[in-house]
Design a protein around this motif. Sequence first.
Motif, PDB file in Angstrom:
ATOM      1  N   ALA A   1       0.837  -1.216   0.000  1.00 37.15           N
ATOM      2  CA  ALA A   1       0.000   0.000   0.000  1.00 37.15           C
ATOM      3  C   ALA A   1       0.862   1.252   0.000  1.00 37.15           C
ATOM      4  N   VAL A   2       1.906   1.251   0.860  1.00 41.23           N
ATOM      5  CA  VAL A   2       2.809   2.410   0.911  1.00 41.23           C
ATOM      6  C   VAL A   2       3.481   2.613  -0.442  1.00 41.23           C
ATOM      7  N   GLY A   3       3.930   1.446  -1.021  1.00 39.82           N
ATOM      8  CA  GLY A   3       4.565   1.542  -2.339  1.00 39.82           C
ATOM      9  C   GLY A   3       3.610   2.107  -3.377  1.00 39.82           C
ATOM     10  N   TRP A   4       2.369   1.644  -3.260  1.00 39.02           N
ATOM     11  CA  TRP A   4       1.368   2.122  -4.223  1.00 39.02           C
ATOM     12  C   TRP A   4       1.129   3.609  -4.075  1.00 39.02           C
ATOM     13  N   ILE A   5       1.055   4.063  -2.810  1.00 43.04           N
ATOM     14  CA  ILE A   5       0.848   5.513  -2.570  1.00 43.04           C
ATOM     15  C   ILE A   5       2.011   6.310  -3.140  1.00 43.04           C
ATOM     16  N   ILE A   6       3.240   5.783  -2.877  1.00 38.85           N
ATOM     17  CA  ILE A   6       4.423   6.487  -3.407  1.00 38.85           C
ATOM     18  C   ILE A   6       4.387   6.508  -4.918  1.00 38.85           C
TER      19      ILE A   6
END
Length: 682
Positions: A25-30
């Motif tokens: 999820a964090v990667g996706w947000i980034i």
Amino acid sequence: MTIFDVSTLTLLVLVVFIALALGAAVGWIIYVLRAARLPAATKLVDVEERYAVAQEALQRKEQELREIDQRIADRDRQAAEAGALRELIDDLNAQYASLEDAKKDIKATLDEAGDAAARLATVKQELFAAESRLEQVNRELDPERIKRLQDAQHEAERERDRIRAELDPLKAEAEAAHRVIAEARATTANVEAMKQEAKRLDAECDRLSEEEVDLQEKVQAERDALTPLRVERDMLRAEQLRLSAEAQQLETRVASLRHDLKDALAKIQPTAAGQAPVGPVTPEQRKALLSDLLVQPTCLAFPASLRPLATMTETEAIFSVQQHLQDSGLRFSNRVQRAFHTALKINDTAQITVLAGVSGTGKSLLPRRYAEAMGIHFMQVAVEPRWDSPQDLLGFYNYVEGKYRATDLARLMAAMDPWQSFGADAPNSHDHLAMVLLDEMNLARVEYYFSEFLSRLEVRPDYGNTWPQRDACKDSLIPVDIRGLENPPSLFPGHNMLFVGTMNDDESTQSLSDKVLDRGNVMQFPAPSSFPQQTQGAAGATADALRFKQWRKWIRPTNTLQGAEENEVGQVISKLAEIMSGFGRPFGFRLNQSIRHYVANYPTEGTGGTIAQALVDQIEFRIMPKLRGIEIDNHAHQFEDLETLIGSRLNDPALSTSLRDLREKQAQGSGQFVWRGFEREA
């Protein structure tokens, strides 16, 4: 791996999965933030790639979930066997309870998957909105950006493969968790089923216990009802024994009074014609008094001449008997013939051989044909119901005629006397062999007319290799009732006389006493199963008489049993003594010595006979008759021991089975044992 380890690993996997999801999820947000800075074309390509990857991952997960659900359903349908202990069940239940937290985590993960699906729908809408701008964006793209996008795509594919590789162990752990849950459920169901079965068995045990109590009460009531009858039976038996003893005493007293009366009459009456003289007698008077006794019996007329010594072996003699019986149409097995032959040989320790059974089984023909084939003089004495004293066997003094009236048996004994006690003019056949058959000997009470005779037979000195001196045989001499002689003669029942008796098993006859059973072999003949044609006459009878010395050469002492044979005989006799003590019918030294003598003289060389057969014969002839009247139900263990001894140790299963069948049949009837014989195969 225990259930506790599985649950711990599941929690760890879930934590890793959540961490990966958060990382993604964090990667996706980034990625979204970075993509926002890129041109629209870059965003569109990224969105399409992410959409395709997410769609494929969703389909795989749905397929995996369907497979997992199918395996769980299949697992639930399978029957698990109950074998776990109660402690293991409790442990499973406790560990099953500990899985609640894991279930909650799984539910949270599923909720997050639902959120991801919602976000996927939003992405789809954004995709549709971006399609309209796709052509314009494509014209604005340059090769370097395309290459970077392709590199990013390859990197995403590698990341996808890595995630797939990490998902496989997680799926396996999830399946293991489902299996543990299913097994726990099945175990719980089995425990409940076992509890229900235990309750049912407890109820069945209670019912059987109640039935057992009822049966015990019924059995006790029946025993209580039988007790007065048993007491009355014992009283009647005691009264019978008392009356028998009293009758014997009265018979003895009557004989004594008769003797005293005759002596008194002889003293007070004058000597007349036909009366016994008083005082010393002349040789002529002595000869006249003994004249009836010294008549040669007709049985000594054939065979007349003696056979040369050592012209026939014992084995040849036995074969001649077998052939003569076969020619006469008589069907006695070789086993029965050997047994009868051996029983006659041991007349030193077993003074009489009794052939018992139903009427018409050839009991009288066997000894007659045996004597014919062997060359033995044969005399048949028909016993009468009125016989009550030894005088019926040996004769009496006729006071009217004033002389002694001898029987054929007394004449035979006088002729067979080894010392020629009746003078040189008397018949002399002491080197011959004679057989006396007391036919239907139990028409009268054997103890009345044969008891004294049997006692004299028992106390005869051993023969050895020659006749003993007359003085050594004084206790076995039988005085003859001849009046007028200062020294009345006595008859000697020598070893050259063989005694055989026949008896019928019916209500008109008397049973044998223990005295007779202890001193003889009782061969029981069952009812025949076939009726072959018999031949009249004695065409095969030998023309020469068997010498007594030849007969004695066939007789062996008990010390011929040596080594293993002696040990085997001793062990079997000890076991028999133990069994008979359990029956309440113990035996002593006389029977022990007689059994050993029988085994030592049993013909084995060239005849097919064995030591085991000889021991079985003695059980059948000496032990079985002594069990008459035994309560079968009260001695089942002793009967089983006897059957095992016969069938297993002595290797005669046929007799063992016959004994078992007979006692089971009689247990349903009178409840008392009576041996009826066993038919041997020819």
